[in-house]
Scaffold this motif. Sequence first.
Motif, PDB file in Angstrom:
ATOM      1  N   GLY A  84      29.037  48.766  41.449  1.00  0.00           N
ATOM      2  CA  GLY A  84      30.410  49.171  41.749  1.00  0.00           C
ATOM      3  C   GLY A  84      31.441  48.078  41.521  1.00  0.00           C
ATOM      4  N   GLY A  85      31.010  46.937  40.972  1.00  0.00           N
ATOM      5  CA  GLY A  85      31.920  45.820  40.732  1.00  0.00           C
ATOM      6  C   GLY A  85      32.802  46.038  39.514  1.00  0.00           C
ATOM      7  N   CYS A 101      29.606  42.727  34.278  1.00  0.00           N
ATOM      8  CA  CYS A 101      30.035  43.033  35.642  1.00  0.00           C
ATOM      9  C   CYS A 101      30.308  41.706  36.337  1.00  0.00           C
ATOM     10  CB  CYS A 101      28.949  43.810  36.386  1.00  0.00           C
ATOM     11  SG  CYS A 101      29.370  44.045  38.126  1.00  0.00           S
ATOM     12  N   GLU A 102      31.467  41.573  36.928  1.00  0.00           N
ATOM     13  CA  GLU A 102      31.829  40.317  37.592  1.00  0.00           C
ATOM     14  C   GLU A 102      31.041  40.083  38.870  1.00  0.00           C
ATOM     15  OE1 GLU A 102      36.135  40.653  37.954  1.00  0.00           O
ATOM     16  OE2 GLU A 102      36.301  39.216  36.322  1.00  0.00           O
ATOM     17  N   CYS A 104      27.621  41.605  39.803  1.00  0.00           N
ATOM     18  CA  CYS A 104      26.167  41.464  39.650  1.00  0.00           C
ATOM     19  C   CYS A 104      25.776  40.734  38.369  1.00  0.00           C
ATOM     20  CB  CYS A 104      25.466  42.817  39.734  1.00  0.00           C
ATOM     21  SG  CYS A 104      25.811  43.932  38.351  1.00  0.00           S
ATOM     22  N   ASN A 105      26.755  40.403  37.519  1.00  0.00           N
ATOM     23  CA  ASN A 105      26.553  39.638  36.283  1.00  0.00           C
ATOM     24  C   ASN A 105      25.668  40.354  35.266  1.00  0.00           C
ATOM     25  OD1 ASN A 105      27.497  37.405  34.938  1.00  0.00           O
ATOM     26  ND2 ASN A 105      25.722  36.163  35.428  1.00  0.00           N
ATOM     27  N   THR A 106      25.550  41.676  35.379  1.00  0.00           N
ATOM     28  CA  THR A 106      24.831  42.448  34.382  1.00  0.00           C
ATOM     29  C   THR A 106      25.644  42.442  33.101  1.00  0.00           C
ATOM     30  OG1 THR A 106      23.881  43.862  36.079  1.00  0.00           O
ATOM     31  CG2 THR A 106      23.883  44.719  33.850  1.00  0.00           C
ATOM     32  N   MET A 107      24.955  42.331  31.958  1.00  0.00           N
ATOM     33  CA  MET A 107      25.641  42.266  30.674  1.00  0.00           C
ATOM     34  C   MET A 107      25.106  43.333  29.732  1.00  0.00           C
ATOM     35  SD  MET A 107      25.707  38.261  29.810  1.00  0.00           S
ATOM     36  CE  MET A 107      26.361  37.077  30.948  1.00  0.00           C
TER      37      MET A 107
END
Length: 166
Positions: A84-85, A101-102, A104-107
């Motif tokens: 949800g970030g 995502c800022e 969870c840092n998922t890319m």
Amino acid sequence: MEGLQQLEHEIQRHLALAQLCSGPIRAGHLEAARQLAALRVFIQEDDMSKSEKGATDLDRLCHKFYELPKGVGLQVDRKCRRCGGPLMAYYCEERLYLIVCEDCNTMALTKACAPQVAANLTLAEKDSAIHDLLDRAEAAELLAGKAKERLSSAIDSLSSILSWFE
């Protein structure tokens, strides 16, 4: 390991001697310490690359890519489907976008015509209203295709019937 300890001892010895000396002798000890320190770094990097022996070039590239700073991105108006970030889009040339995502840092890396589209294709939360519209459009397209096939079949039948009367 023992070789690195000896190397570290030599570096410390040259630094201690440099503190006691002056002029060219001091400079010589400092240069020797600098060269030994560079050798130590080279040996440590070589040991590290040997430990990554099974890693492919792609593996190393992905790890490097994940750890590097990304520069200035554009915040898109969608949220991460994972946490949800907020999502950021980074343009990487030739329609290639990195979505991050800022929180969870998922890319995710994708090709798209715009940052918002790239986010929607990858990490953005799925909007049920949009998906309902897309499903309806897809169903309408399917029905239109079937109607076109039926019409084409009917025209072929009429053509064959009319050919009997000629």
